[in-house]
Design a protein around this motif. Structure first.
Motif, PDB file in Angstrom:
ATOM      1  N   GLN A  80       7.481   6.982  10.027  1.00 32.05           N
ATOM      2  CA  GLN A  80       6.674   8.211  10.114  1.00 32.05           C
ATOM      3  C   GLN A  80       7.490   9.494   9.947  1.00 32.05           C
ATOM      4  OE1 GLN A  80       4.564   7.590  13.855  1.00 32.05           O
ATOM      5  NE2 GLN A  80       2.941   6.475  12.806  1.00 32.05           N
TER       6      GLN A  80
ATOM      7  N   ASN B  47       5.997  -0.401   4.141  1.00 30.02           N
ATOM      8  CA  ASN B  47       4.569  -0.227   3.847  1.00 30.02           C
ATOM      9  C   ASN B  47       4.098   1.218   4.062  1.00 30.02           C
ATOM     10  OD1 ASN B  47       4.696  -2.985   3.711  1.00 30.02           O
ATOM     11  ND2 ASN B  47       3.423  -3.367   5.500  1.00 30.02           N
ATOM     12  N   LEU B  48       3.061   1.610   3.337  1.00 25.72           N
ATOM     13  CA  LEU B  48       2.324   2.862   3.561  1.00 25.72           C
ATOM     14  C   LEU B  48       3.222   4.091   3.506  1.00 25.72           C
ATOM     15  CD1 LEU B  48      -0.089   1.574   6.358  1.00 25.72           C
ATOM     16  CD2 LEU B  48      -0.729   2.238   4.049  1.00 25.72           C
TER      17      LEU B  48
ATOM     18  N   ASN C 279       0.804  -1.234   0.000  1.00 23.77           N
ATOM     19  CA  ASN C 279       0.000   0.000   0.000  1.00 23.77           C
ATOM     20  C   ASN C 279       0.832   1.276   0.000  1.00 23.77           C
ATOM     21  OD1 ASN C 279      -2.374  -1.354  -0.273  1.00 23.77           O
ATOM     22  ND2 ASN C 279      -3.008  -1.196   1.863  1.00 23.77           N
TER      23      ASN C 279
ATOM     24  N   SER D 279     -15.888   3.166   3.167  1.00 24.91           N
ATOM     25  CA  SER D 279     -15.670   2.079   4.136  1.00 24.91           C
ATOM     26  C   SER D 279     -16.300   2.483   5.466  1.00 24.91           C
ATOM     27  CB  SER D 279     -14.174   1.824   4.292  1.00 24.91           C
ATOM     28  OG  SER D 279     -13.451   3.049   4.293  1.00 24.91           O
TER      29      SER D 279
ATOM     30  N   ALA E 198      -7.298  -3.641   2.615  1.00 24.49           N
ATOM     31  CA  ALA E 198      -6.358  -4.072   3.655  1.00 24.49           C
ATOM     32  C   ALA E 198      -5.480  -5.196   3.115  1.00 24.49           C
ATOM     33  CB  ALA E 198      -7.110  -4.526   4.900  1.00 24.49           C
TER      34      ALA E 198
ATOM     35  N   GLN F 139       5.390   4.273   6.726  1.00 27.10           N
ATOM     36  CA  GLN F 139       4.644   5.527   6.897  1.00 27.10           C
ATOM     37  C   GLN F 139       5.489   6.779   6.759  1.00 27.10           C
ATOM     38  OE1 GLN F 139       2.710   4.507  10.641  1.00 27.10           O
ATOM     39  NE2 GLN F 139       0.801   4.112   9.562  1.00 27.10           N
TER      40      GLN F 139
ATOM     41  N   PHE G 286     -15.030   4.155  12.087  1.00 31.27           N
ATOM     42  CA  PHE G 286     -14.431   3.411  13.204  1.00 31.27           C
ATOM     43  C   PHE G 286     -15.222   3.748  14.465  1.00 31.27           C
ATOM     44  CE2 PHE G 286     -10.659   2.730  16.122  1.00 31.27           C
ATOM     45  CZ  PHE G 286     -10.411   1.411  15.774  1.00 31.27           C
TER      46      PHE G 286
ATOM     47  N   ALA H 222      -9.615  -0.010   6.392  1.00 30.93           N
ATOM     48  CA  ALA H 222      -9.305   0.109   4.968  1.00 30.93           C
ATOM     49  C   ALA H 222      -7.836   0.450   4.748  1.00 30.93           C
ATOM     50  CB  ALA H 222     -10.182   1.183   4.333  1.00 30.93           C
ATOM     51  N   ASN H 223      -7.218  -0.247   3.812  1.00 33.89           N
ATOM     52  CA  ASN H 223      -5.828  -0.011   3.400  1.00 33.89           C
ATOM     53  C   ASN H 223      -4.819  -0.149   4.536  1.00 33.89           C
ATOM     54  OD1 ASN H 223      -6.491   0.243   0.742  1.00 33.89           O
ATOM     55  ND2 ASN H 223      -6.401   2.461   0.651  1.00 33.89           N
ATOM     56  N   THR H 224      -5.218  -0.761   5.616  1.00 34.77           N
ATOM     57  CA  THR H 224      -4.270  -1.113   6.684  1.00 34.77           C
ATOM     58  C   THR H 224      -3.410  -2.284   6.220  1.00 34.77           C
ATOM     59  OG1 THR H 224      -5.426  -0.215   8.593  1.00 34.77           O
ATOM     60  CG2 THR H 224      -4.293  -2.312   8.951  1.00 34.77           C
ATOM     61  N   THR H 225      -2.155  -2.343   6.721  1.00 28.69           N
ATOM     62  CA  THR H 225      -1.286  -3.459   6.350  1.00 28.69           C
ATOM     63  C   THR H 225      -0.764  -4.163   7.603  1.00 28.69           C
ATOM     64  OG1 THR H 225       0.802  -2.216   6.316  1.00 28.69           O
ATOM     65  CG2 THR H 225      -0.513  -2.166   4.316  1.00 28.69           C
TER      66      THR H 225
ATOM     67  N   ASP I 179      -8.123   0.623  12.905  1.00 25.66           N
ATOM     68  CA  ASP I 179      -8.673   1.620  11.988  1.00 25.66           C
ATOM     69  C   ASP I 179      -7.936   1.582  10.625  1.00 25.66           C
ATOM     70  OD1 ASP I 179     -10.195   3.813  11.158  1.00 25.66           O
ATOM     71  OD2 ASP I 179      -9.447   5.173  12.693  1.00 25.66           O
ATOM     72  N   ASN I 180      -8.173   2.583   9.801  1.00 18.96           N
ATOM     73  CA  ASN I 180      -7.598   2.641   8.448  1.00 18.96           C
ATOM     74  C   ASN I 180      -6.112   3.030   8.443  1.00 18.96           C
ATOM     75  OD1 ASN I 180     -10.282   2.387   7.792  1.00 18.96           O
ATOM     76  ND2 ASN I 180     -10.483   4.395   6.844  1.00 18.96           N
ATOM     77  N   LEU I 181      -5.408   2.567   7.432  1.00 20.88           N
ATOM     78  CA  LEU I 181      -4.041   3.023   7.129  1.00 20.88           C
ATOM     79  C   LEU I 181      -3.082   2.811   8.299  1.00 20.88           C
ATOM     80  CD1 LEU I 181      -4.941   6.249   5.111  1.00 20.88           C
ATOM     81  CD2 LEU I 181      -3.899   4.178   4.189  1.00 20.88           C
ATOM     82  N   VAL I 182      -3.389   1.820   9.105  1.00 19.83           N
ATOM     83  CA  VAL I 182      -2.486   1.439  10.197  1.00 19.83           C
ATOM     84  C   VAL I 182      -1.432   0.482   9.635  1.00 19.83           C
ATOM     85  CG1 VAL I 182      -2.358   0.125  12.364  1.00 19.83           C
ATOM     86  CG2 VAL I 182      -4.208   1.786  11.993  1.00 19.83           C
ATOM     87  N   MET I 183      -0.210   0.589  10.169  1.00 16.95           N
ATOM     88  CA  MET I 183       0.876  -0.286   9.731  1.00 16.95           C
ATOM     89  C   MET I 183       1.307  -1.151  10.907  1.00 16.95           C
ATOM     90  SD  MET I 183       3.489  -1.401   8.156  1.00 16.95           S
ATOM     91  CE  MET I 183       5.179  -1.943   8.448  1.00 16.95           C
TER      92      MET I 183
ATOM     93  N   MET J 104      -6.245   9.951   5.563  1.00 19.33           N
ATOM     94  CA  MET J 104      -7.318   9.246   6.266  1.00 19.33           C
ATOM     95  C   MET J 104      -8.376  10.258   6.673  1.00 19.33           C
ATOM     96  SD  MET J 104      -8.895   7.043   8.079  1.00 19.33           S
ATOM     97  CE  MET J 104      -9.904   6.922   9.554  1.00 19.33           C
TER      98      MET J 104
ATOM     99  N   VAL K 151      -6.168   3.462  16.491  1.00 20.53           N
ATOM    100  CA  VAL K 151      -6.802   4.467  15.628  1.00 20.53           C
ATOM    101  C   VAL K 151      -5.958   4.699  14.355  1.00 20.53           C
ATOM    102  CG1 VAL K 151      -7.626   6.864  15.577  1.00 20.53           C
ATOM    103  CG2 VAL K 151      -8.024   5.465  17.591  1.00 20.53           C
ATOM    104  N   GLY K 152      -6.541   5.388  13.400  1.00 19.65           N
ATOM    105  CA  GLY K 152      -5.979   5.559  12.055  1.00 19.65           C
ATOM    106  C   GLY K 152      -4.524   6.000  12.003  1.00 19.65           C
ATOM    107  N   GLN K 153      -3.773   5.410  11.077  1.00 21.13           N
ATOM    108  CA  GLN K 153      -2.405   5.819  10.753  1.00 21.13           C
ATOM    109  C   GLN K 153      -1.405   5.541  11.867  1.00 21.13           C
ATOM    110  OE1 GLN K 153      -3.274   9.870   9.498  1.00 21.13           O
ATOM    111  NE2 GLN K 153      -3.075   9.272   7.359  1.00 21.13           N
ATOM    112  N   VAL K 154      -1.792   4.747  12.855  1.00 20.86           N
ATOM    113  CA  VAL K 154      -0.811   4.287  13.838  1.00 20.86           C
ATOM    114  C   VAL K 154       0.193   3.379  13.134  1.00 20.86           C
ATOM    115  CG1 VAL K 154      -0.515   2.712  15.817  1.00 20.86           C
ATOM    116  CG2 VAL K 154      -2.267   4.498  15.879  1.00 20.86           C
ATOM    117  N   GLY K 155       1.459   3.442  13.589  1.00 20.27           N
ATOM    118  CA  GLY K 155       2.476   2.525  13.099  1.00 20.27           C
ATOM    119  C   GLY K 155       3.089   1.750  14.250  1.00 20.27           C
TER     120      GLY K 155
ATOM    121  N   THR L 280      -8.208   6.942   2.193  1.00 22.10           N
ATOM    122  CA  THR L 280      -9.470   6.342   2.633  1.00 22.10           C
ATOM    123  C   THR L 280     -10.413   7.399   3.205  1.00 22.10           C
ATOM    124  OG1 THR L 280      -8.814   5.874   4.916  1.00 22.10           O
ATOM    125  CG2 THR L 280      -8.222   4.223   3.285  1.00 22.10           C
TER     126      THR L 280
ATOM    127  N   VAL M 279     -10.117   4.245  -1.208  1.00 20.53           N
ATOM    128  CA  VAL M 279     -11.305   3.558  -0.692  1.00 20.53           C
ATOM    129  C   VAL M 279     -12.278   4.597  -0.159  1.00 20.53           C
ATOM    130  CG1 VAL M 279     -12.199   1.982   1.073  1.00 20.53           C
ATOM    131  CG2 VAL M 279     -10.031   1.463  -0.089  1.00 20.53           C
TER     132      VAL M 279
END
Lengths: 338, 338, 338
Positions: free
Chosen positions: A268, A231-232, A210, C178, B174, A250, C181, B209-212, B230-234, C234, B248-252, C212, C175
């Motif tokens: 990040q 990734n990402l 992704n 979706s 995902a 990220q 959350f 969505a789009n999480t890996t 959540d979304n876009l998490v790595m 996101m 939550v979103g975009q956490v790595g 997303t 996406v």
């Protein structure tokens, strides 16, 4: 079943063997290793696990001691892991063939030993060289050139004109060659600046799941040989990344940034547009970097500065409430005083 | 049309009903509710909207008063919302069947009551249990195991060997089981460390969505029961996340980190590799955490510290220009002075 | 081959022409321009390259001088670039037709001049208006409405009920729609709050690759006319973004945040849930913003404050080790002293 003498393995790893030269039949983690397995002990906190383990041999890093066990002592633990896992595991192999459930444009040039799986889409004038594998749901745009022994995993997208060298790996869901983010404000609204360049990815590059790499506005967004991208990650238009860089998950690299060779960017990290990063630069996770960075710099912080200085400042920040009190005491004293 | 007595709903919500026991025929937001609808008022700033609303009933949180309206007072507003929306809406249902436009390997074991839609790809030895729905463009790799009542939304990728428990939801795009980011430097270039482990996702997990989520190097990357991502998490290789966590979103989360149960991580948080996070830990958005974190800790900051202390420091940072001036005045005074 | 007089181009750009009114046959970067090409010089550091270039004409920004060259001086360089690239390049065109390798539900309403490519999936009651192009592997859910001249690139997902205006561009892998959350904790576990709202995207919006945008819990997540969203962004449920905003890569906008018109958010910015951001707000990269933000504010920092003040504080942070020493000296002096 594969079998290797421990002395053979020690030799491959350029390590020193202590114990018996037994036969090894598998590799497993220290938590799950059984008789016949070789395993790894690179962190002292797992020593007790190792002592109790049924593993028949242990690869240990220098400075770790395991009495009464067969051990190979190595200088480069990661290298040892790579070599041993490569001994016992092989990448899944596919018979070269083009699925009749795929779409392949007539003008595409596909070498003889290429695998194109069901539901892949190969557009006009694309070329794919021998040894490459295209998984289901991969989109290969017009004029895309794919080198030898490339793997494009499911759902990866290579937009028109993208060029990949040999041995490139594109992970699932990665998007290469999407439009750069470029607009002109005409006074009332944003007008799209056509993105007519492309993406060039050199040999031995790996792109993570992704991750997105945008095409250049005019020339090319470029990823140098041997660079590994997690990734990402977001790589914007016109970016130029050198060879053998490590770009962790990220990370975001803004438009027209230029990165030298052997960079290591933690997770990040953000690189500002038009930044110029020298060779051998290390940037700590979550840092933000703009402007010019000298060769060999080690940076940290949102407004990134020298890593050691940053650590010192973080420590002082921690003392800040205390420090503030002291200043107020002094002020009080000097007001009351003389 | 569905109809429920207000007293029936109040009972489900374990709430207290004030007003008439009328019939409710729908649910809507406070902006759009009409006669017959029940709606929500959990924030005082929308009280005026509620007063003017045509809604026939209001679920309010404790402490909010609405005169001359039918209200149900509840202690847990989110729970009330979940229950009422589940009353009036149902997840889209599909007839169990395998599309003849999908690819399903002969060796795959698909239970009788499974839906596999057009353009899905199910590889060798995959197993899918009853009640599960596989949307178009989903890639299910070799040996993947999918439990009961699982939904895999369009474009999700489950690479070889991934294991999903029951009631798991995988959102669009995902990627589960992509290679971990592991390389060994051999002195001149990076060599890929084969990633031969897998991903295990326990029951009731939702992946955005789009999480890996990367497969482990050797053993497994694991997501505990009931955890919501959540979304876009790595999530990197070898990570182990406990039960009932909220990510939550975009956490790595970097390689080999271990997270306990009931964690709550705000958006864009970064967890360093090999971090060990206890149970019931809360981490504020955008924070960076490394090392060992005790049970129950509440952390904030790039070099994360106790949340309350962090707030205090942020306030002082704001005063820093003032503080600097004071110090310089003092210094000037002491140099000029006595 | 396209040909334009330089005076014609100068006129389009509202620029001033210096030199001969020659014929231009192409556009290229300053690194690759050849005879017949027009190119751009907006940064003085490339002046030497321009002097040596074979380009036949140069668009320069005000204040840049190039002796003995044909130049057009412009006030808005980005606008000039947009106009010239649009002169020489055109978006790839497709014959309107529905591939028989696509799935299109019988109840879907597809206008006559729509292109639906192989392996696209169009679900029940979807509507697509004239001039729109649906690429391979695009998923268009039930009741989705797609306006005129929309492009949906490969692997984009539009979940049920999503609405797109005219001239919208959805990049690969994005996406839309979706589930948000949203969970309620019932004391022992999290229960999913059904997400029964939708996403509405107004005219002229562009959404980046692998971005997303979640559907609302009840009403709608909304993106205003002309707003441009970069890759890997996101946008959570119930968010409302105004018109003509620029949202750069990897920004995260949490649930129910409300953003005014003409916002510019730098890369990796985080906006907290329920934040209320006014019109014309600029937020520096990697900043974190919560609460209410006035019209016209320029903010920076994790706990974002006024940008200029933030810059001042960053500079002092840099001096913090020095400052600490000074305080300790003063304290030492005052303790030893009187």
């Amino acid at each position: 079943m594969k079998k290797y003498k421990l002395s053979y393995i020690a030799n491959l790893l350029k390590g020193s063997l202590f114990g018996e030269d037994i036969e090894i039949t598998g590799v497993a983690s220290i938590h799950n290793a059984r008789r016949g397995d070789i395993t790894f002990l690179f962190n002292k906190k797992f020593t007790e696990l190792a002592v109790k383990s049924d593993a028949s041999a242990f690869v240990v890093s220098e400075g770790i001691k395991l009495e009464n066990k067969n051990t190979i002592v190595v200088k480069n633990p990661s290298y040892a892991q790579a070599v041993i896992l490569n001994l016992f595991y092989h990448l899944r192999e596919y018979t070269p063939q083009i699925s009749n459930k795929a779409f392949v444009a007539e003008s595409a040039k596909i070498d003889e030993k290429v695998t194109i799986m069901d539901f892949a889409y190969i557009d006009e004038n694309a070329t794919i060289e021998n040894g490459s594998v295209i998984y289901p749901f991969v989109y290969v745009g017009r004029n895309v050139r794919i080198g030898k022994n490339v793997r494009i995993y499911p759902h990866a997208v290579l937009m028109d004109d993208t060029i990949l060298g040999d041995n490139v790996i594109i992970s699932p869901g990665a998007v290469i060659g999407s439009d750069g983010f470029g607009y002109a404000f005409d006074g009332t609204k944003y007008i799209k600046i056509p993105q007519v360049g492309r993406v060039v990815i050199e040999d031995d590059v790996e792109v993570g799941a992704n991750t997105t790499i945008d095409r250049a506005t005019i020339d090319q967004t470029q990823i140098g040989k041997g660079t590994k991208i997690d990734n990402l990650v977001m790589i914007a238009h016109n970016v130029n990344i050198g060879e053998n860089c490590i770009i962790v998950g990220q990370v975001g690299i803004a438009g027209s940034a230029k990165i030298g060779n052997n960079a290591i960017f933690g997770g990040q990290v953000g690189i500002a547009d038009h930044a110029e990063i020298g060779n051998n630069v290390m940037i700590a996770a979550q840092s933000g970097v703009s402007g010019k960075v000298e060769d060999g710099a080690k940076l940290a912080g949102t407004y990134a500065i020298d890593f050691k200085k940053w650590l010192k400042i973080q420590a002082i920040l921690n003392d800040l409430p205390e420090l503030k009190k002291k200043i107020e005491q002094i002020l009080k004293g000097s007001q009351n005083g003389d």
